[in-house]
Design an enzyme around this catalytic site. Structure first.
Site, mmCIF file in Angstrom:
data_model
loop_
_atom_site.group_PDB
_atom_site.id
_atom_site.type_symbol
_atom_site.label_atom_id
_atom_site.label_comp_id
_atom_site.label_asym_id
_atom_site.label_seq_id
_atom_site.Cartn_x
_atom_site.Cartn_y
_atom_site.Cartn_z
ATOM 1 N N LEU A 35 47.712 -65.096 -3.608
ATOM 2 C CA LEU A 35 46.987 -64.842 -2.361
ATOM 3 C C LEU A 35 46.119 -63.606 -2.448
ATOM 4 C CD1 LEU A 35 49.841 -65.520 0.248
ATOM 5 C CD2 LEU A 35 47.931 -67.030 -0.329
ATOM 6 N N GLY A 36 46.541 -62.610 -3.186
ATOM 7 C CA GLY A 36 45.782 -61.379 -3.289
ATOM 8 C C GLY A 36 46.424 -60.434 -4.275
ATOM 9 N N GLY B 202 46.282 -56.024 -5.723
ATOM 10 C CA GLY B 202 45.805 -54.664 -5.514
ATOM 11 C C GLY B 202 46.592 -53.719 -6.383
ATOM 12 N N GLY C 168 50.379 -54.433 -6.690
ATOM 13 C CA GLY C 168 50.857 -55.623 -7.382
ATOM 14 C C GLY C 168 50.149 -56.867 -6.877
ATOM 15 N N LYS D 24 55.641 -60.734 -2.329
ATOM 16 C CA LYS D 24 54.931 -59.608 -2.949
ATOM 17 C C LYS D 24 55.680 -59.186 -4.205
ATOM 18 C CE LYS D 24 54.738 -55.461 -0.961
ATOM 19 N NZ LYS D 24 54.284 -54.370 -0.074
ATOM 20 N N ASP E 197 50.138 -45.633 5.945
ATOM 21 C CA ASP E 197 49.084 -46.406 5.280
ATOM 22 C C ASP E 197 48.499 -47.446 6.231
ATOM 23 O OD1 ASP E 197 47.438 -46.810 3.124
ATOM 24 O OD2 ASP E 197 48.776 -48.186 2.079
#
Length: 682
Positions: free
Chosen positions: A367-368, A370, A373, A390, A495
């Protein structure tokens, strides 16, 4: 008479209110074949046979197998006190002729599927020599023991039923048997647990009276015996945690048996477990009943036939051994080795399950990605739930620190605007977190499109309307109020940014990624930590002091307000210009609304846009004490405090300015009041 009826009704209502809740569990397995075993979790030597029998151990030496109902059962509700529960099951212990019996099996309720120090043989796969009697075990079991170790576990014989509390030294035990339904005398009929015939067992716990009843009888007995074999006062409160896993454990030693469970029902909240349909019991493999005649008694054709069958059987055995070796090697490669600290955190997923859910972490499920991870889409095979997994980049101490922070903080938080942590897994250097799946991706993707490094190519999502943007901001603000004020400790996210705001199917926002989160007591001075965060969202004071407070989250939320309203990054990647400074300069010039995202093409509420931009500037002030709390921000966004009736808000570094005045004046007039401090901002 009428009074007695009323009292009876009130008593029944009270019992319902006390013992009935939406978290009550009620299930039945009339055999474990096909889809009926979807919620069953097995490990060790346990497996489900094609015929539907659940086999805990095979006829092998020093084996142990476990089978649990997949989801945990809420045993201790929020009000406290162990709930009543009832279970019924049919088991069958089969011993190969001439070999003698194995160790036995048990019904078990435990705080974790990873039973502490579990060992085979006399320990039944429940505990081990080093964990016997530890109060931290949180293991309750009813054992069906078929072996005796004189002087070791204080057992009465090699064919008994016992109740175990954190230890294999039974709290109470009785020789296996059942009471015949004879009103004239209490006659116990012995039952041989290793008879190779199905035996039915009932375990009932009255949570209010704190009494445990255990009953057994062969399935050939027409009905359940009225008098239990064991009826003992037992307080399970020290044993049970809020959520417990229920299931079975069995083990073999030097002598072995095959342990089977044929059917199982379980219920909490009062009432007996559902009766088992004995007509649907699956068959289990039985040892051969006879021997082959001596060779001199066989005809030539019979010898050839036997030799052929033996040769074919040998080939099949070799093929089966090869397949088993390959399977065991793959199983060992995906096996979990638990550390001691992991036993204190529930909702742990087996690595094997997450590996299969993501098709082996294939790029097609990515899915993505960065600096933290990668995030994969996964489908849990047992429940069919779609989740986001994740996989944290384990760069030594830092990766482990962020992983434990997320498990410890988000794992105990529940709020409609926080991403729900479903579970986690640690295996070697693989650190995995399992979240609810958010089908609409991140706010960052909707504002700026996909296409970051490491992310798969996807079509751009539709642009967000002004109403959707304001709704998202309100939701994130509500989540931050919960973190800052509504928990027993202050949780500082550290964050807050669009890529950490995820959108559900209804576009409702969820704040996620708590890997940098820090906790401290209300009213306490937070400790100095390393300077972490994302450039553009970090407040000036945290760079200097290293102290993360609620005010540092407010600063980041202020930048988020401006980013969502303007459709611009906090720092322009081409020029390095600051979004906060640019919006302030527009405010000084009296042209604040010029900052609103041009892609909206004028389709927005002007006064609401001024409010959002103004709050963004107020929250992103240099001085932390001048920023409002998140609760105040929510009150303005929700319209609970009218802008014309607003209290004094400090906007300049030196001079207080009435928010109502700044709203009513033109922005050029505002520049006259506080232009110096605006230009002196970040």
């Amino acid at each position: 008479m009428a009074l007695r009826v009323r009292l009876t009704v009130l008593t029944l209502l009270a019992r319902c209110l006390l013992f009935c809740s939406s978290s009550d569990v009620d299930f039945i397995y009339n055999g474990f074949g096909g889809a009926s075993a979807a919620n069953l979790s097995v490990d060790g030597s346990a497996s489900v046979l094609l015929g539907g029998a659940l086999r805990l151990t095979t006829d092998g030496d020093y084996l142990m197998g476990h089978a649990f109902f997949g989801p945990p059962v809420r045993i201790v509700p929020s009000g406290g006190g162990v709930v009543s529960f009832s279970t019924a099951f049919v088991f069958d212990i089969v011993t190969a002729s001439g070999r003698g019996g194995g160790a036995g099996m048990a019904f078990v309720a435990a705080a974790s599927k990873a039973l502490p120090g579990a060992s085979p043989s006399l320990y039944l796969g429940l505990l081990g020599e080093d964990t016997m009697g530890n109060s931290s075990n949180h293991v309750f079991a009813v054992e069906f023991d078929t072996a005796q170790a004189p002087g070791l576990l204080n057992e009465i014989n090699d064919n008994h039923v016992g109740v175990d509390l954190n230890s294999l030294v039974s709290n109470v035990s009785e020789p296996a048997g059942y009471f015949a339904d004879d009103a004239r005398k209490a006659k116990v009929i012995p039952v041989k647990l290793e008879s190779g015939q199905p035996i039915q067992a009932w375990v009932d716990y009255d949570g209010r009276a704190k009494v445990l009843n255990v009953t057994i009888a062969p399935v050939s007995v027409a009905s359940r015996p009225r008098q239990p074999l064991i009826s003992q006062p037992v307080d399970l409160s020290p044993i049970f945690k809020q959520d417990m896993y229920v299931g079975f454990s069995a083990a073999t030693g030097k002598l072995a048996s095959s342990h089977y469970v044929l059917s199982w029902s379980f219920r909490t909240g009062g009432g007996a477990a559902q009766p088992i349909d004995l007509s649907q019991l699956p068959q289990v493999p039985k040892p051969p009943g006879g021997a082959i005649p001596p060779p001199h008694e066989l005809s030539r054709s019979t010898v050839i036939e036997v030799s052929t069958l033996s040769f074919v059987a040998t080939l099949l055995a070799i093929a089966a051994a090869i397949v088993a070796a390959i399977w065991l090697r793959r199983r060992a490669a995906l096996a979990d080795t638990l550390e001691e600290w992991e036993l204190d955190h529930p909702h742990r997923f087996p690595y094997r399950e997450l590996y299969k859910a993501t098709k082996g972490f294939k790029n097609s499920e990515l899915l993505g990605a960065g600096g933290f991870g990668q995030v994969y889409k996964g489908v849990l095979r047992r429940s069919g739930d779609v989740v986001a997994i994740k996989r944290i980049s384990n760069n030594g101490t830092q990766g482990m620190r962020e992983f434990v922070a997320e498990v410890a903080s988000l794992g105990r938080m529940r709020h409609r605007n926080l991403v729900e942590l479903r579970g986690w897994c640690k295996r070697g250097r693989d650190l995995l977190l399992v979240y609810e799946f958010m089908p609409n991706g991140s706010l960052d993707a909707h504002l700026f499109g996909f296409g970051r490094a490491g992310e798969p190519a996807r079509p751009p999502p539709p642009p967000l309307s002004w109403e959707q943007r304001v709704g998202i901001l309100r939701g994130v603000a509500s989540g931050l109020v919960y973190l800052h004020e509504e928990r027993e400790q202050v949780v500082v996210h550290r964050d807050v940014k669009p890529s950490n705001v995820l959108l559900g199917a209804d576009m409702a926002p969820r704040l996620g990624d708590f890997g940098l989160a820090r906790l401290y007591e209300h009213g306490a001075d937070p400790a100095t930590t390393r300077v972490v965060g994302t450039l553009g969202y970090m407040s000036p004071e945290i760079v200097v002091t290293g102290r993360a407070t609620a005010a540092t989250d407010v600063f980041a939320f202020g930048v988020l307000l401006l980013e969502v309203a303007c459709g611009c990054r906090p720092i322009d990647p081409a020029t390095g210009a600051s979004l906060v400074r640019w919006v302030r300069e527009l405010g000084v010039k009296g042209d604040l609304v010029h900052a609103v995202d041009g892609s909206l093409e004028g389709c927005y509420d002007v006064e609401e846009a001024k409010l959002v931009l103004w709050l963004g500037l107020v929250c992103s002030q240099t001085r932390p004490e001048a920023r409002p709390s998140m609760r105040q921000v929510c009150q303005y966004l929700d319209g609970e405090v009218d802008m014309q009736e607003a209290a004094m808000i400090v906007f300049a570094d030196d001079d207080p300015v009435e928010l109502s005045s700044l709203v009513s004046l033109t922005w050029s007039s505002c520049a006259t009041v506080s232009a110096g401090s605006l230009q002196g901002g970040r």
